[in-house]
Scaffold this active site. Structure first.
Site, PDB file in Angstrom:
ATOM      1  N   SER A 192       8.711  -2.725  -5.331  1.00 37.75           N
ATOM      2  CA  SER A 192      10.063  -2.194  -5.501  1.00 37.75           C
ATOM      3  C   SER A 192      11.100  -3.250  -5.840  1.00 37.75           C
ATOM      4  O   SER A 192      12.156  -2.921  -6.364  1.00 37.75           O
ATOM      5  CB  SER A 192      10.492  -1.411  -4.248  1.00 37.75           C
ATOM      6  OG  SER A 192      10.396  -2.210  -3.109  1.00 37.75           O
ATOM      7  N   HIS A 244      14.820  -5.398  -2.412  1.00 37.67           N
ATOM      8  CA  HIS A 244      15.542  -4.506  -3.317  1.00 37.67           C
ATOM      9  C   HIS A 244      16.758  -5.207  -3.909  1.00 37.67           C
ATOM     10  O   HIS A 244      16.995  -5.172  -5.122  1.00 37.67           O
ATOM     11  CB  HIS A 244      16.013  -3.257  -2.563  1.00 37.67           C
ATOM     12  CG  HIS A 244      14.900  -2.416  -2.040  1.00 37.67           C
ATOM     13  ND1 HIS A 244      15.120  -1.313  -1.230  1.00 37.67           N
ATOM     14  CD2 HIS A 244      13.560  -2.490  -2.184  1.00 37.67           C
ATOM     15  CE1 HIS A 244      13.963  -0.755  -0.929  1.00 37.67           C
ATOM     16  NE2 HIS A 244      13.001  -1.455  -1.488  1.00 37.67           N
TER      17      HIS A 244
END
Length: 399
Positions: A192, A244
């Site tokens: 991610s 992230h």
């Protein structure tokens, strides 16, 4: 949009996760070229569609790595109980140990999960890259791969496999780097960081190519809302939001470098149909001469400035980050509130990031484990258990 990508933290006993409006390819001949058989039309290659093959390859690679991780995990051999035991060697760890239907933290560590202690003390810097190809479980893998297909294929069609491949890998490295500087007591896996890099690049692409978008405000607002929602999910426990953020910032800057487009005025001028005499056969708009059309720049000044500033920030940021990491710096010591960026404690959950460990006492075939974090205790009847089995039971007990 697919489910929000997440980087999952797997706690272990250690010493220390949009729709935009893209310009349409100019593939039909200019009207003047159609009217004049002698006109020479040249295809506009700056906006052609690419065949997406790299992103699907990345998806296959992630799936293959998950299968290998499950093979290495070998739950029946290394754990007391398994989920979906009919899968044999590929069965999953107990839910209490890993609720994502996946391998144990020790198996992920063997496969190359991000472990800061090993990066710093054992010089295993390759873990900053390998962790991008590992996932904590089936649910984690599905969420990230669906997101990658939805976001990545569209970008590869628009900008090609070279730029999107580099953007994906460098953004993933940026996410791993920021994660390693803040989360040093647990391992981290997941794609991610790279996925958020693609989201960040979409936002910077919209900004740097602002003049070629029709519904500018709608596209910008939609993308910002999607990014904000995805980052907000990261404040939940067991999700590595630093990966992230690091991936998003890296991708945002890389978008200014890799995804810059030439202006339509320059493209129209360059690819205008050419008459036999060597002059453009396209009629100039009223009040504009061919000389003024020839003055169209390929890139606007703001595009060039953003390109240069982003490149400088990327080089400086990665250099400083790597130096701090290799020196063993924990940025939490210099930022008392930064941990809230990854997890905000509430009455529903805790953000305790202490590594799990247990004290074990043996009496014959009876093993009594006591969790060092919560003082929970439980006895097990075991016959010559392995260290991996003890670690798995400890993880179940302390969660």
């Amino acid at each position: 949009m697919a489910a929000a990508p997440e980087n999952v933290q797997i706690r272990v006993h250690s010493r220390r996760g949009v729709n935009t409006i893209h310009p349409v390819s100019v593939e039909s001949p200019h009207p003047a070229a159609a009217a004049s058989p002698a006109a020479n039309y040249r295809e506009v290659k700056h906006f052609k569609k690419w065949f997406p093959w790299l992103i699907p390859t990345f998806v296959v690679a992630n799936v293959v790595m998950f299968i290998i991780s499950m093979y290495v995990n070998n739950c029946p051999k290394n754990s007391i109980s398994c989920v979906a035991g009919f899968l044999g060697r590929f069965s999953f760890q107990p839910f209490k140990e890993n609720p994502l239907l996946g391998p144990s933290s020790s198996a992920l560590g063997k496969m190359g999960a991000l472990d800061v202690a090993k990066v710093v003390d054992k010089h295993q810097g390759w873990r900053l890259i390998t962790c991008m190809w590992l996932h904590g479980g089936v649910f984690h893998l599905l969420a990230n791969m669906l997101s990658l297909l939805v976001i990545g294929i569209r970008l590869e069609q628009e900008f090609g496999f070279v730029r999107i491949g580099l953007l994906y890998l460098i953004s993933g490295l940026g996410g791993s780097l920021l994660s390693a500087l803040f989360i040093q007591s647990n391992i981290s896996v997941g794609a991610s960081g790279a996925l958020f890099g693609l989201l960040g690049a979409m936002l910077s692409e919209l900004i740097t190519n602002w003049t070629i978008y029709a519904n500018k405000l709608a596209a910008f607002t939609t993308l910002v809302v999607i990014v904000a929602i995805n980052l907000a999910v990261g404040i939940l426990p067991h999700v590595d939001n630093f990966a992230h953020i690091g991936g998003f910032v890296s991708g945002f800057l890389l978008g200014f470098v890799f995804l810059i487009r030439p202006q339509f005025g320059w493209v129209n001028q360059r690819y205008a149909p050419i008459s036999p005499a060597g002059y453009s056969s396209a009629a100039s708009p009223a009040g504009y001469s061919s000389t003024s059309r020839a003055a169209n720049p390929k890139f606007m000044a703001y595009q060039r400035i953003l390109w240069l500033l982003s490149l400088i920030l990327l080089v400086v940021g990665f250099t400083v980050g790597l130096v701090l990491l290799l020196r063993g710096v924990d940025l939490n010591d210099h930022c008392s509130w930064c941990h809230y960026l990854s997890c905000v404690p509430t009455s529903k959950w805790s953000c305790n990031t202490q590594p799990i460990s247990c004290q074990a006492e043996q009496t014959g075939s009876q093993y009594t484990l006591t969790c060092s974090n919560s003082s929970k205790s439980r006895s097990y009847s075991l016959l010559n258990p392995t260290a991996t089995q003890i670690q798995g039971l400890c993880a179940q007990l302390c969660r």
